[in-house]
Design an enzyme around this catalytic site. Structure first.
Site, PDB file in Angstrom:
ATOM      1  N   ASP A 275      -4.396  22.805  16.492  1.00  0.00           N
ATOM      2  CA  ASP A 275      -3.033  22.786  15.963  1.00  0.00           C
ATOM      3  C   ASP A 275      -3.160  22.137  14.595  1.00  0.00           C
ATOM      4  O   ASP A 275      -3.315  20.923  14.471  1.00  0.00           O
ATOM      5  CB  ASP A 275      -2.116  21.998  16.907  1.00  0.00           C
ATOM      6  CG  ASP A 275      -0.678  21.948  16.405  1.00  0.00           C
ATOM      7  OD1 ASP A 275      -0.445  22.312  15.227  1.00  0.00           O
ATOM      8  OD2 ASP A 275       0.207  21.534  17.164  1.00  0.00           O
TER       9      ASP A 275
ATOM     10  N   LYS B 190       3.763  21.716   6.447  1.00  0.00           N
ATOM     11  CA  LYS B 190       3.220  20.369   6.264  1.00  0.00           C
ATOM     12  C   LYS B 190       2.171  20.395   5.150  1.00  0.00           C
ATOM     13  O   LYS B 190       2.521  20.466   3.992  1.00  0.00           O
ATOM     14  CB  LYS B 190       2.638  19.846   7.579  1.00  0.00           C
ATOM     15  CG  LYS B 190       3.637  19.398   8.644  1.00  0.00           C
ATOM     16  CD  LYS B 190       4.574  20.424   9.152  1.00  0.00           C
ATOM     17  CE  LYS B 190       5.426  20.006  10.301  1.00  0.00           C
ATOM     18  NZ  LYS B 190       5.075  20.607  11.577  1.00  0.00           N
TER      19      LYS B 190
ATOM     20  N   PHE C 264       2.529  18.408  20.236  1.00  0.00           N
ATOM     21  CA  PHE C 264       3.748  18.295  19.438  1.00  0.00           C
ATOM     22  C   PHE C 264       4.885  18.888  20.282  1.00  0.00           C
ATOM     23  O   PHE C 264       4.636  19.713  21.165  1.00  0.00           O
ATOM     24  CB  PHE C 264       3.556  19.081  18.145  1.00  0.00           C
ATOM     25  CG  PHE C 264       4.769  19.077  17.262  1.00  0.00           C
ATOM     26  CD1 PHE C 264       5.187  17.912  16.644  1.00  0.00           C
ATOM     27  CD2 PHE C 264       5.505  20.236  17.057  1.00  0.00           C
ATOM     28  CE1 PHE C 264       6.312  17.902  15.839  1.00  0.00           C
ATOM     29  CE2 PHE C 264       6.628  20.229  16.249  1.00  0.00           C
ATOM     30  CZ  PHE C 264       7.032  19.066  15.640  1.00  0.00           C
TER      31      PHE C 264
HETATM   32  C1  LIG Z   1       5.521  20.922  12.825  1.00  0.00           C
HETATM   33  C2  LIG Z   1       4.503  21.076  13.840  1.00  0.00           C
HETATM   34  C3  LIG Z   1       4.487  22.186  14.692  1.00  0.00           C
HETATM   35  C4  LIG Z   1       5.563  23.260  14.682  1.00  0.00           C
HETATM   36  O1  LIG Z   1       5.691  23.847  13.449  1.00  0.00           O
HETATM   37  P1  LIG Z   1       7.089  24.388  12.872  1.00  0.00           P
HETATM   38  O2  LIG Z   1       6.696  24.937  11.546  1.00  0.00           O
HETATM   39  O3  LIG Z   1       8.022  23.221  12.786  1.00  0.00           O
HETATM   40  O4  LIG Z   1       7.584  25.430  13.800  1.00  0.00           O
HETATM   41  C5  LIG Z   1       3.457  22.281  15.610  1.00  0.00           C
HETATM   42  N1  LIG Z   1       2.521  21.341  15.709  1.00  0.00           N
HETATM   43  C6  LIG Z   1       2.509  20.247  14.917  1.00  0.00           C
HETATM   44  C7  LIG Z   1       1.422  19.226  15.068  1.00  0.00           C
HETATM   45  C8  LIG Z   1       3.511  20.060  13.972  1.00  0.00           C
HETATM   46  O5  LIG Z   1       3.520  18.975  13.217  1.00  0.00           O
END
Ligand SMILES: *Cc1c(COP(=O)(O)O)cnc(C)c1O
Length: 463
Positions: A215, A258, A124
């Site tokens: 992640d 998310k 990402f």
């Molecule tokens: C959103 C996201 C991040 C970073 O997270 P934030 O809360 O925006 O700092 C890292 N990895 C993935 C796969 C993401 O979707």
């Protein structure tokens, strides 16, 4: 068209959104220098810029906000969050942080540095940035089928394990500081990763003595796909699948904005804190410096509480069926209209193939941005370019890079929009498709900052 999976909830509180005319929207986007990030949210009808932090919280989460314990150290809400996360993931050490990139900022410098490499199915953008900020190189290693949007196959987010082994042999295992599995694979279009693939990657990582990090931003959506599409996991519950997948890794970083259905928050986990005692000590120290004391990690007590509730709600199978059902419903409307997108549809949005809708507009004129702007003008929908505009310039030559895809991403916030909103989105895409040939040219950049330019750049339409 496929059947819409009805919402497993009802609406208790609503938020008014403004209706605008095409003339108003044309003025708004011009005033925003044709960059959708510069638009005021109040001028947007359906906001699909991101699914990050744009989720609707439940009555239980709002009740948790009132319950939040704001003690500086050892708040009740901290213990509730840690207990819940331990039970879900089976990890010893759980560290709250303020969002996903904070977990990356705390963890990566402890494992990576100059001369090191990190390999992922696909990084990402902030994750890649934190690998590079730590002084290391970030290498993507996704399966080749991810690069063909029209090709429908399962688990297009997987790591190319043969190439992974070759890369480790080339760099030398001692140089590879970290392997990162992004589930679902955001940059490849929210494409899922199979249990079998994580198992294979885990074996390779262990054989070579390289730590494996998940992640985990969209781990719950990924678990739903695993249950649905991986026969060996069909009989398992979502919770069992999550436990099994996380047992294959050593640590995880998570944006809770998310799948954990909150507006702000993140987590960092270490599976075996005894084996990794030194790492955990250093995580705590870095957290205190960057995020705040270890029992709040940059969050208010009420955020910790909402996060603990969101972890459980995000794994609910009825909710996940509805959530993925929304994507599939919207995708099926596009199938009926013959509009191509990264398929099969992934977990958090539709990545429309803008290059196919505007075949006469070259990459240097940003077809993904053209479609995003037309959708805004047409219906007040805000998406974003995931293509050459986002990719930016070659850091060495300063020349515009050509992206693998020219997508316009329409990310769907969780529990926010209804079936009728999805119908509006599909109709707007059909309308734009029908007049696409009349949009003769794309855009040029008239001002850009040196890094992550797409958030702020100014554009102008070419005559
Ligand atoms: C959103 C996201 C991040 C970073 O997270 P934030 O809360 O925006 O700092 C890292 N990895 C993935 C796969 C993401 O979707």
């Amino acid at each position: 068209m496929i059947k819409y999976v009805p919402e497993p909830f009802r609406i208790k509180s609503v938020e008014r959104i403004k209706m605008t005319t095409r003339e108003e929207r044309e003025r708004n986007i011009a005033a925003a220098h044709y960059n959708l990030f510069n638009l005021a949210g109040r001028d947007v009808y359906i906001d699909l810029l991101t699914d990050s932090g744009t989720n609707a919280m439940s009555t239980e989460q709002w009740a948790g906000v009132m319950r939040g314990d704001e003690a500086y150290a050892g708040a009740e809400s901290y213990y509730r969050l840690v207990d819940t996360a331990r039970e879900i993931f089976g990890y010893d050490y759980i560290q709250p942080v303020h969002q996903g990139r904070a977990a990356e900022k705390v963890l990566f410098p402890l494992l990576l540095g100059k001369g090191k490499v990190a390999i992922s199915n696909m990084f990402f953008d902030t994750t890649r940035a934190h690998v590079e900020l730590a002084g290391a190189r970030a290498v993507d290693c996704v399966v080749p089928e991810a690069k063909d949007p029209a090709r429908r196959c399962k688990f297009k987010g997987n790591m190319d394990t043969e190439r992974l082994e070759r890369l480790i042999a080339e760099y030398g295992a001692e140089k590879v500081g970290l392997i990162v599995m992004t589930v679902t694979n955001n940059s490849a279009g929210g494409q899922p990763v199979s249990m079998e693939n994580v198992r294979k990657v885990s074996e390779i990582a262990r054989k070579n003595g390289i730590p494996l990090c998940i992640d985990a931003a969209r781990y719950a959506e990924n678990a739903f796909f695993v249950k649905r599409d991986e026969p060996s996991c069909a009989g398992k519950s979502i919770r069992e699948i999550v436990r099994e997948m996380f047992a294959l890794a050593d640590m995880f970083t998570m944006s809770a904005k998310k799948d954990t259905i909150v507006n702000m928050g993140g987590l960092l986990g270490v599976r075996d804190s005894a084996a990794m005692a030194d790492l955990v000590l250093r995580v705590k120290a870095a957290c205190v410096s960057y995020e705040g004391f270890i029992t709040y990690g940059g969050l208010a007590g009420r955020d910790l509480e909402a996060l603990a509730v969101g972890l459980i709600e995000g794994l609910d199978e009825d909710y996940l069926r509805y959530r993925i059902g929304q994507m599939e419903y919207l995708a099926s409307l596009l199938d009926d209209a013959g509009i191509v997108y990264q398929s099969p549809v992934g977990g958090h949005g539709i990545f429309v193939d803008a290059a196919r809708l505007f075949p006469h507009i070259p990459a240097e004129e940003f077809p993904g941005q053209v479609l995003a702007i037309e959708l805004y003008k047409e219906a007040g929908i805000r998406g974003c370019d995931i293509g050459s505009f986002m990719l930016g310039n070659d850091p060495d030559t300063g020349k515009q890079l050509k992206a693998e895809f020219e997508f316009t991403r329409l990310a769907i916030p969780r529990r926010v929009y209804t079936q009728a909103h999805l119908d509006v989105i599909a109709q707007a895409l059909v309308n734009v498709r029908d007049y696409a040939h009349t949009v003769k040219r794309g855009y040029k950049i008239v001002w850009e900052p040196p890094i992550l330019r797409h958030f702020q750049a100014h554009l102008e339409p070419l005559a």
